[in-house]
Scaffold this motif. Structure first.
Motif, PDB file in Angstrom:
ATOM      1  N   SER A 313       1.087  -1.283  -0.140  1.00  0.00           N
ATOM      2  CA  SER A 313      -0.007  -0.008  -0.116  1.00  0.00           C
ATOM      3  C   SER A 313       0.866   1.138  -0.025  1.00  0.00           C
ATOM      4  N   TYR A 314       2.106   1.133   0.027  1.00  0.00           N
ATOM      5  CA  TYR A 314       2.860   2.326   0.360  1.00  0.00           C
ATOM      6  C   TYR A 314       4.601   2.165  -0.098  1.00  0.00           C
ATOM      7  N   THR A 315       4.979   3.270  -0.557  1.00  0.00           N
ATOM      8  CA  THR A 315       6.568   3.238  -0.643  1.00  0.00           C
ATOM      9  C   THR A 315       7.027   4.400  -0.160  1.00  0.00           C
ATOM     10  N   PRO A 374       3.549   8.533  -2.243  1.00  0.00           N
ATOM     11  CA  PRO A 374       3.490   7.048  -1.774  1.00  0.00           C
ATOM     12  C   PRO A 374       3.624   6.022  -2.609  1.00  0.00           C
ATOM     13  N   SER A 375       3.892   6.131  -3.825  1.00  0.00           N
ATOM     14  CA  SER A 375       4.283   5.238  -4.740  1.00  0.00           C
ATOM     15  C   SER A 375       5.525   5.001  -5.293  1.00  0.00           C
ATOM     16  N   PRO A 376       6.058   3.902  -5.845  1.00  0.00           N
ATOM     17  CA  PRO A 376       7.362   4.027  -5.973  1.00  0.00           C
ATOM     18  C   PRO A 376       7.922   5.129  -7.014  1.00  0.00           C
ATOM     19  N   GLN A 377       7.143   5.255  -7.822  1.00  0.00           N
ATOM     20  CA  GLN A 377       7.317   6.461  -9.055  1.00  0.00           C
ATOM     21  C   GLN A 377       7.437   7.969  -8.194  1.00  0.00           C
ATOM     22  N   ASP A 378       6.532   7.807  -7.315  1.00  0.00           N
ATOM     23  CA  ASP A 378       6.511   9.256  -6.511  1.00  0.00           C
ATOM     24  C   ASP A 378       7.974   9.155  -5.849  1.00  0.00           C
ATOM     25  N   VAL A 379       8.582   8.201  -5.242  1.00  0.00           N
ATOM     26  CA  VAL A 379       9.909   8.187  -4.642  1.00  0.00           C
ATOM     27  C   VAL A 379      10.993   8.457  -5.279  1.00  0.00           C
ATOM     28  N   PHE A 380      10.882   7.948  -6.914  1.00  0.00           N
ATOM     29  CA  PHE A 380      11.834   8.107  -7.648  1.00  0.00           C
ATOM     30  C   PHE A 380      11.990   9.687  -8.086  1.00  0.00           C
ATOM     31  N   ASN A 381      10.591  10.153  -8.238  1.00  0.00           N
ATOM     32  CA  ASN A 381      10.661  11.765  -8.563  1.00  0.00           C
ATOM     33  C   ASN A 381      11.060  12.336  -7.479  1.00  0.00           C
ATOM     34  N   GLN A 382      10.784  12.313  -6.212  1.00  0.00           N
ATOM     35  CA  GLN A 382      11.106  13.128  -5.026  1.00  0.00           C
ATOM     36  C   GLN A 382      12.670  12.820  -5.110  1.00  0.00           C
ATOM     37  N   TYR A 383      13.252  11.715  -5.061  1.00  0.00           N
ATOM     38  CA  TYR A 383      14.766  11.792  -5.007  1.00  0.00           C
ATOM     39  C   TYR A 383      15.534  12.380  -6.281  1.00  0.00           C
ATOM     40  N   ALA A 384      14.952  12.422  -7.330  1.00  0.00           N
ATOM     41  CA  ALA A 384      15.365  12.984  -8.483  1.00  0.00           C
ATOM     42  C   ALA A 384      15.266  14.575  -8.369  1.00  0.00           C
ATOM     43  N   GLU A 736       7.254  -2.454 -10.830  1.00  0.00           N
ATOM     44  CA  GLU A 736       5.911  -2.566 -11.889  1.00  0.00           C
ATOM     45  C   GLU A 736       4.694  -3.314 -11.178  1.00  0.00           C
ATOM     46  N   PHE A 737       4.928  -4.105 -10.253  1.00  0.00           N
ATOM     47  CA  PHE A 737       3.963  -4.725  -9.438  1.00  0.00           C
ATOM     48  C   PHE A 737       3.871  -4.680  -8.052  1.00  0.00           C
ATOM     49  N   PRO A 738       3.451  -3.223  -7.811  1.00  0.00           N
ATOM     50  CA  PRO A 738       3.852  -2.787  -6.259  1.00  0.00           C
ATOM     51  C   PRO A 738       2.872  -3.408  -5.236  1.00  0.00           C
ATOM     52  N   LYS A 739       1.574  -4.028  -5.631  1.00  0.00           N
ATOM     53  CA  LYS A 739       0.671  -4.279  -4.916  1.00  0.00           C
ATOM     54  C   LYS A 739       0.722  -5.931  -4.819  1.00  0.00           C
ATOM     55  N   ASN A 740       1.667  -6.625  -5.373  1.00  0.00           N
ATOM     56  CA  ASN A 740       1.928  -8.344  -5.520  1.00  0.00           C
ATOM     57  C   ASN A 740       3.040  -8.472  -4.525  1.00  0.00           C
ATOM     58  N   PRO A 741       2.858  -8.957  -3.393  1.00  0.00           N
ATOM     59  CA  PRO A 741       3.928  -9.314  -2.165  1.00  0.00           C
ATOM     60  C   PRO A 741       4.526 -10.292  -2.919  1.00  0.00           C
ATOM     61  N   GLU A 742       4.327 -11.318  -3.668  1.00  0.00           N
ATOM     62  CA  GLU A 742       5.122 -12.342  -4.064  1.00  0.00           C
ATOM     63  C   GLU A 742       5.946 -11.917  -4.668  1.00  0.00           C
ATOM     64  N   VAL A 743       6.101 -10.657  -5.422  1.00  0.00           N
ATOM     65  CA  VAL A 743       7.363 -10.459  -6.198  1.00  0.00           C
ATOM     66  C   VAL A 743       8.488  -9.506  -5.380  1.00  0.00           C
ATOM     67  N   PHE A 744       7.959  -9.101  -4.050  1.00  0.00           N
ATOM     68  CA  PHE A 744       8.802  -8.308  -3.460  1.00  0.00           C
ATOM     69  C   PHE A 744      10.074  -8.799  -3.292  1.00  0.00           C
ATOM     70  N   GLY A 745      10.566  -9.939  -3.063  1.00  0.00           N
ATOM     71  CA  GLY A 745      11.954 -10.530  -2.921  1.00  0.00           C
ATOM     72  C   GLY A 745      12.379 -11.285  -3.848  1.00  0.00           C
ATOM     73  N   VAL A 746      11.867 -10.948  -5.169  1.00  0.00           N
ATOM     74  CA  VAL A 746      12.381 -11.730  -6.548  1.00  0.00           C
ATOM     75  C   VAL A 746      13.726 -11.032  -6.805  1.00  0.00           C
ATOM     76  N   TYR A 773       5.058 -15.143 -13.297  1.00  0.00           N
ATOM     77  CA  TYR A 773       4.490 -14.182 -14.161  1.00  0.00           C
ATOM     78  C   TYR A 773       3.529 -13.257 -13.418  1.00  0.00           C
ATOM     79  N   PRO A 774       4.115 -12.302 -13.041  1.00  0.00           N
ATOM     80  CA  PRO A 774       3.393 -11.335 -11.882  1.00  0.00           C
ATOM     81  C   PRO A 774       2.184 -10.701 -12.437  1.00  0.00           C
ATOM     82  N   GLY A 775       1.277 -10.192 -11.546  1.00  0.00           N
ATOM     83  CA  GLY A 775       0.327  -9.345 -11.858  1.00  0.00           C
ATOM     84  C   GLY A 775      -0.977  -9.964 -12.051  1.00  0.00           C
TER      85      GLY A 775
END
Length: 951
Positions: A313-315, A374-384, A736-746, A773-775
């Motif tokens: 739900s958050y990054t 709160p999204s991954p892309q938001d964090v990338f934008n903030q850091y940039a 790319e699949f921020p709501k899919n916990p199965e991929v968080f450690g891949v 195959y996520p998503g």
């Protein structure tokens, strides 16, 4: 090179001159003593015995463990619990730039100034510094692109024991507790991050002579059994290790609800950061580590002190703006959420996952940015927003690079270049390591081996290829060497503590080190790249900065002593991790100035810091020709990518040693799907040009390189997106699949952009892979056969040595070239094709970006073509993605493949600019549901539509 040669390299080269008298010979010097590298000639592999294993891995005693680092040991003696600091809320002042107040240590009574800054764009900045320092502390400069714009906090509530500040109209609240001092940031009333909740704020007083008077109960360095045994270093080296400086700072953070944190490169370790309770902390200290070990928290060549936390739900992120040696501890646990006043009862105490972080730096101030997502892309934008985006590279640099330490002479360069043509393998750049110079003097050429470097470069340019040469920061002490003499006369070298020029040993022998922290030195260094400054340089020559941690042979940990003195009298300890950043900055600026500000530079650096993405590319240093290093390269690269450095890669084949053919093939296949694509090898390894491993392996390597070139339009688009929008080029699945916990450690699969998923083969003898195959509801297609994946989730996939699995995501459109050429320069007018992968709704979208590939005209004069393709309701349209672009040349689309098209159409028509309607050829494969529209001649710079009529 006279006598036994060390094992240099374009990447971690060992001592050029061994220490005659030292009883504590460095591993690099030992490598020199092991024997001279073999000679090479032409394209024939020459076998030589491998260097002894003991010199391929840095001795454990050469580098410090956490326990051997004084400031870490001092800070670790501060137990977690209630902080000894109290916030004096009556000192609160709020203006347009920040909220400030004082905090005071109950034991020392030393006050500190706390600034809380609401940075526009979803960022909270915290700065803690002395109120009345006897000496100014070092504050990092030049990393931030500008001083961040801020907005005024609203004081929502203030009491004797607490206060609440609101940010973004109450979406975020900062709850400040006076005693013990802590801050909790909430998002929509839910705790997000707590600061100093474990009470580990640590701020050593500059005035105090010893730690006892700094923090009551904290002893000075705990007794050691014996210096030699505990540190494993010679007595001479130990003097620098047992430094009495007491200026370190530290702070803890708790991230609520998170179980996955990433970032803080560079380490040869997993993408998801590991718990540190039973092991060393992550060390952020740029070091030249030859043949570094895998699965280690030890710092290697570069540092980005940015950590990202992610849950479904958050990054969010934590950016620690400090360039001194830094340690980071990660502790995963379940905890009760902190109580927030007036929160609903159900939220007051609830067991949730939590990650505790502890940052400890040797010097400087506490200056930290909380990136609130709160999204991954938001964090990338903030850091940039803070540190800048990835520099937009020239197109040639996205092709294949061929490197070796060293191509011996002009004849060798010409033979290797011709070998690519003879075997019809495309490539763009050939590289020269230190042996091209006259006695390791940078900006010179060996007069015997490279008598006519201009002609050599002109021959390459006729084939539309480039040359890269190395330029390290150490300068050979030689009064007759113009670069040394001029820098010496101008006082441009780093100083020792007595005020003389610091002298260390590196490849040339005794050397001085340019002080790149000085703007005047950087300006002077940039001027050295002017075409009239040195003989043999042309505008098709580009630069490689190596050994810039900085590496110093026979010095503690192989780097510059911390007491060395830089511009404005700052000690090296204060800014160590910035040194390579500054050299790459000066080099990049020099190449831009060389062209009068017209041409994009290409600069590769080994050492880096936050913000290095603005100046070029990075690679992972001296890896080894072993399967473990291919495997670890994936998490290393995705970690670099999510911390802002998109232009990154690992040496294909492994720098150290001789890869078996299967490993080399697999590495080329993986490397072709990574941003920076370079083959490289140490000097005493066997020659490994792509055609030296048998006909079948040559075919497979060629196939992998050719696939890279067909995908150049997609790669170029992704780098443009990285430059303008801070989107990582190479992405872990969780992005790319921020709501899919199965991929968080891949970390054995990754995405290139949003469209292609790559599954490299990372072990020997593999005949099948488990592919995820996520998503939810996502469709996937085999990128090469166009077959739709029948089953979702996870399945076992058969693999052969021919290729690695690559899949295109449903709903995406990938632009490609129809054919390949000798290099990117030969492909400027090559037609395009589109691979359209339908999603479950029969839709897809994608983009194509085109400019001249080398200049800044895209930015200065908006000279580019940026087009968006959209498939909806059986109509593929081509429209402008940016109306500011001014088209300079037509670009022809010849072919479109539609994957997942369920029924054969009755006809396919093209409508140009809403007027002409023309029927076009197509074929349809029922088994694959593949519609192919061919023999097109559509200019992608125009508006048009392809209408697919239902049967």
């Amino acid at each position: 090179m006279e006598g036994p040669a060390p094992c240099p390299g374009s990447t971690n080269k060992e001592a050029a001159a061994s220490s005659e008298n030292s009883s504590c010979q460095s591993p690099r010097a030992a490598m020199s003593a092991a024997g001279a590298p073999h000679a090479t000639s032409g394209n024939n592999p020459v076998k030589s015995p491998e260097a002894p294993h003991r010199v391929l891995i840095e001795s454990a005693s050469k580098f410090r463990t956490c326990r051997q680092i004084g400031f870490y040991r001092r800070q670790k003696q501060l137990p977690p619990g209630q902080s000894s600091y109290v916030a004096q809320l009556d000192t609160l002042q709020v203006d347009e730039t920040c909220a400030s107040l004082q905090i005071i240590h109950q034991g020392t009574k030393v006050p500190l100034n706390l600034q809380i800054i609401a940075v526009i764009g979803g960022i909270i900045r915290l700065k803690i510094n002395d109120v009345s320092p006897s000496k100014k502390r070092y504050e990092v400069s030049d990393v931030l692109v500008k001083e961040p714009a801020s907005e005024r906090f609203t004081v929502a509530e203030q009491e004797l024991s607490s206060l609440t500040l609101e940010y973004q109209q109450g979406l975020y609240k900062l709850h400040v507790t006076a005693q013990p001092f802590s801050i909790t940031v909430t998002h929509e009333e839910k705790p997000l991050v707590s600061v100093n909740s474990e009470g580990l704020l640590y701020f050593e007083d500059l005035v105090s002579p010893s730690p006892e008077s700094v923090i009551p109960g904290i002893n000075a360095d705990e007794p050691l059994d014996s210096a030699k045994d505990d540190f494993g270093h010679c007595e001479k080296e130990l003097q620098d290790f047992l430094d009495s400086k007491t200026t370190s700072v530290g702070l803890d953070f708790s991230l609520h609800g998170f179980e996955h944190v990433y970032g803080i490169p560079e380490h040869a370790d997993h993408h998801r950061l590991q718990d540190c309770r039973e092991s060393d902390a992550y060390r952020l200290y740029n070091l030249d580590v030859f043949g570094y070990g895998v699965h280690s928290k030890m710092g290697i060549y570069g540092t980005v002190p940015l950590l990202l936390a992610h849950k479904a739900s958050y990054t969010c992120g934590v950016f620690w703006h400090n360039a001194s040696e830094t340690m980071v501890e990660v502790n995963y646990k379940a905890s009760l959420q902190p109580e927030i006043k007036d929160a609903p009862v159900s939220r007051k105490k609830k067991a949730v996952p939590q990650v505790d972080l502890r940052w400890m730096s040797e010097s400087g101030i506490v200056d930290v940015f909380l990136l609130l997502g709160p999204s991954p892309q938001d964090v990338f934008n903030q850091y940039a927003q803070l540190t800048g985006t990835q520099a937009f590279p020239p197109r040639f640099s996205l092709g294949y690079h061929q490197c070796r330490w060293n191509y011996e002479d002009e004849a060798d360069v010409e033979a290797v270049d011709s070998g690519f043509d003879e075997h019809l393998i495309p490539y763009d750049v050939i590289w020269l390591d230190i042996e091209h110079t006259d006695g390791k003097r940078y900006f010179t050429w060996d007069p015997d081996k490279f008598p006519d470097p201009v002609q050599m470069q002109e021959k390459l340019e006729k084939k539309k290829r480039k040359l890269v040469v190395i330029s390290d920061p150490h300068i050979k002490i030689d009064p007759n060497y113009m670069l040394y003499a001029e820098a010496k006369q101008k006082g441009f070298f780093v100083k020792d503590r007595e005020g003389g020029d610091y002298v260390g040993r590196c490849w040339p022998g005794s050397s001085c080190y340019l002080d790149f922290t000085n703007p005047e030195v950087r300006d002077w260094y940039s001027s050295q790249f002017a075409l009239n400054a040195h003989k043999g340089y042309t505008d098709t020559l580009f630069i490689w900065n190596d050994m810039n941690e900085p590496a110093v042979f026979e010095s503690p940990e192989g780097t510059m002593p911390k007491h060395a003195v830089h511009h404005q009298s700052w000690e090296h300890r204060d800014l160590h991790n910035l040194y390579g950043f500054y050299q790459q900055m000066a080099t990049s600026e020099g190449l831009i100035r060389r062209s009068g500000g017209q041409e994009r530079p290409f600069v590769l650096t080994r050492s880096f810091f936050a913000g290095s993405q603005r100046y070029g590319a990075v690679w992972t240093g001296d890896n080894k020709a072993e399967w473990d290093y291919l495997k670890i390269s994936i998490p290393m690269l995705v970690t670099l990518s999510v911390t802002g450095i998109s232009f990154c890669g690992a040496d294909v084949g492994g720098f150290v040693g001789n890869p078996e053919p299967e490993l080399l093939v697999r590495w080329y296949q993986a490397g072709s799907f990574q941003p920076f694509f370079r083959g490289h090898a140490v000097r005493d390894s066997q020659r490994r040009e792509p055609w030296l491993f048998g006909e079948n392996n040559t075919f497979l390597i060629k196939k992998a390189i050719e696939e890279r070139y067909t995908l150049l339009p997609y790669w170029y688009l992704l780098f443009y997106r990285a430059h303008v929008s801070a989107e990582p080029v190479m992405r872990p699945l969780w992005v790319e699949f921020p709501k899919n916990p199965e991929v968080f450690g891949v970390e054995n699969q990754y995405m290139i952009g949003n469209a292609l998923m790559v599954v490299p083969v990372l072990e020997s003898g593999v005949s099948s892979l488990d592919v995820l195959y996520p998503g939810s509801g996502e469709l996937w297609y085999n990128f090469r056969t166009h077959e739709r994946i029948a089953r979702q989730h996870k399945q076992k996939v058969r693999v052969t040595l021919d290729e690695i699995p690559v899949y295109q995501r449903g709903g995406t459109i990938v632009p490609m070239h129809t054919t390949v050429g000798k290099s990117t320069g030969w492909m400027e007018d090559t037609p395009y094709e589109l691979h359209v992968a339908l999603d479950s709704k029969g839709s897809a979208s994608g983009e194509l970006y085109i400019d001249d590939g080398h200049s800044f005209q895209y930015a200065q004069e908006c000279m580019f073509t940026f087009r968006r393709f959209t498939l909806q309701k059986n109509v593929l349209s081509c429209r402008s993605a940016d109306n500011t672009g001014q088209v300079t040349a037509e670009s022809i689309l010849k072919k479109v493949l539609f994957m997942g098209f369920k029924n054969r159409p009755s006809e396919v028509n093209v409508i140009i600019a809403g007027k002409e309607k023309t029927s076009v050829d197509f074929t349809y494969n029922h088994k694959l549901c593949l519609l192919t529209v061919e023999n097109l001649s559509l200019d992608v710079s125009n508006d048009w539509e392809i209408h697919i009529a239902k049967s």
